[in-house]
Design an enzyme around this catalytic site. Structure first.
Site, PDB file in Angstrom:
ATOM      1  N   ASP A 138       0.885  -1.245   0.098  1.00  0.00           N
ATOM      2  CA  ASP A 138       0.041  -0.072   0.180  1.00  0.00           C
ATOM      3  C   ASP A 138       0.652   1.320   0.028  1.00  0.00           C
ATOM      4  O   ASP A 138       1.717   1.301   0.889  1.00  0.00           O
ATOM      5  CB  ASP A 138      -1.058   0.019   1.242  1.00  0.00           C
ATOM      6  N   GLU A 215       0.248  -3.867 -10.292  1.00  0.00           N
ATOM      7  CA  GLU A 215       1.028  -3.278 -11.431  1.00  0.00           C
ATOM      8  C   GLU A 215       0.468  -3.081 -12.717  1.00  0.00           C
ATOM      9  O   GLU A 215       0.906  -2.033 -13.115  1.00  0.00           O
ATOM     10  CB  GLU A 215       2.219  -4.446 -11.644  1.00  0.00           C
TER      11      GLU A 215
END
Ligand SMILES: C[S@@+](CC[C@H](N)C(=O)[O-])C[C@H]1O[C@@H](n2cnc3c(N)ncnc32)[C@H](O)[C@@H]1O
Length: 233
Positions: A138, A215
């Site tokens: 995070d 990603e």
């Protein structure tokens, strides 16, 4: 570090979300049976040899923290069946997704923990891991939240305690300030050597890299990933 020297649980908090969308009945069933089969019991002492945690013979044990939906963890566990993998994910929907996947394809070299990774790290014996992957943690991009980031002096001390000498800590992120933060904290800690022979290494994915869900989103939104590798001295 002896147990009484370890960082106290009372000084930290888990800041992430634990639940998103409601878990569908089929996922709930997979979650329940999957956790029964794969969840580590942290109320018992950790074995001195972590390899005994697995149903199959493994030569080393690696940890992935915050595996999200488990795409990378699944890929690595299938790719290396004689390595044991411990995956940590406190987000129920992520764990449910992973448990659906292992219901379809059981993995004898997998164990999981569905709570804060710091608890698992404190449970593990010293110098017991062959690697730690922290992939797109995070980001906490606002400066006032940087102290919530998983990379911190206290968590690097946890990593240093459980990694074997020569084992790798891999950190991927698309947030420049977090990448710099991690480089600075690892340098300040002293137990980690950054492995980058040239500037291009920073942006080269790890060998056999399958990508992660987070990603893919970062790339779609125009952010450039960085892949850092540190070696436990
Ligand atoms: C941004 S997501 C990335 C997920 C996945 N690695 C990926 O790249 O798709 C970060 C994940 O870390 C998990 N996480 C946050 N704090 C954690 C903690 N203290 N221990 C273990 N996992 C944590 C979150 O639940 C979340 O799933």
């Amino acid at each position: 570090m002896s147990p009484q020297d370890r960082p106290s649980r009372t000084t930290e908090a888990f800041f992430g979300r634990r639940r998103g969308k409601p878990v569908r009945p089929q996922q709930a069933a997979a979650l329940e049976s999957g956790l029964d089969a794969y969840r580590l019991d942290l109320t018992a002492d950790a074995p001195s040899d972590l390899r005994t945690l697995f149903e199959t013979e493994v030569s080393a044990v690696r940890l992935e923290i915050g595996f999200g939906g488990g795409e990378h963890l699944l890929h690595r566990a299938i790719e290396a069946p004689t390595t044991g993998f411990i995956g940590v994910e406190p987000f129920v929907n992520g764990m449910a997704k992973m448990m659906m996947a292992v219901r379809a394809r059981p993995l004898a070299n997998l164990r999981v923990h569905d709570d804060d990774a710091t608890r698992l790290l404190d449970w593990l014996p010293p110098a017991s891991l062959g690697g730690i992957d922290l992939l797109y943690p995070d980001p906490w991009p606002k400066k006032k939240h940087w102290k919530r980031r998983f990379v911190s002096p206290v968590n690097l001390e946890r990593f240093a305690r459980v990694l074997k000498p020569g084992a790798k800590f891999r950190f991927a992120s698309d947030i420049d300030t977090y990448v710099n933060w991690t480089l600075l904290h690892c340098r300040a800690h002293g137990a980690f050597a950054w492995q980058a022979a040239e500037a291009a290494d920073w942006h080269r994915p790890y060998e056999g890299w399958p990508g992660t869900r987070y990603e893919a989103k970062a790339i779609r939104e125009g952010r450039r990933p960085a892949y850092l590798t540190f070696v436990r001295k």
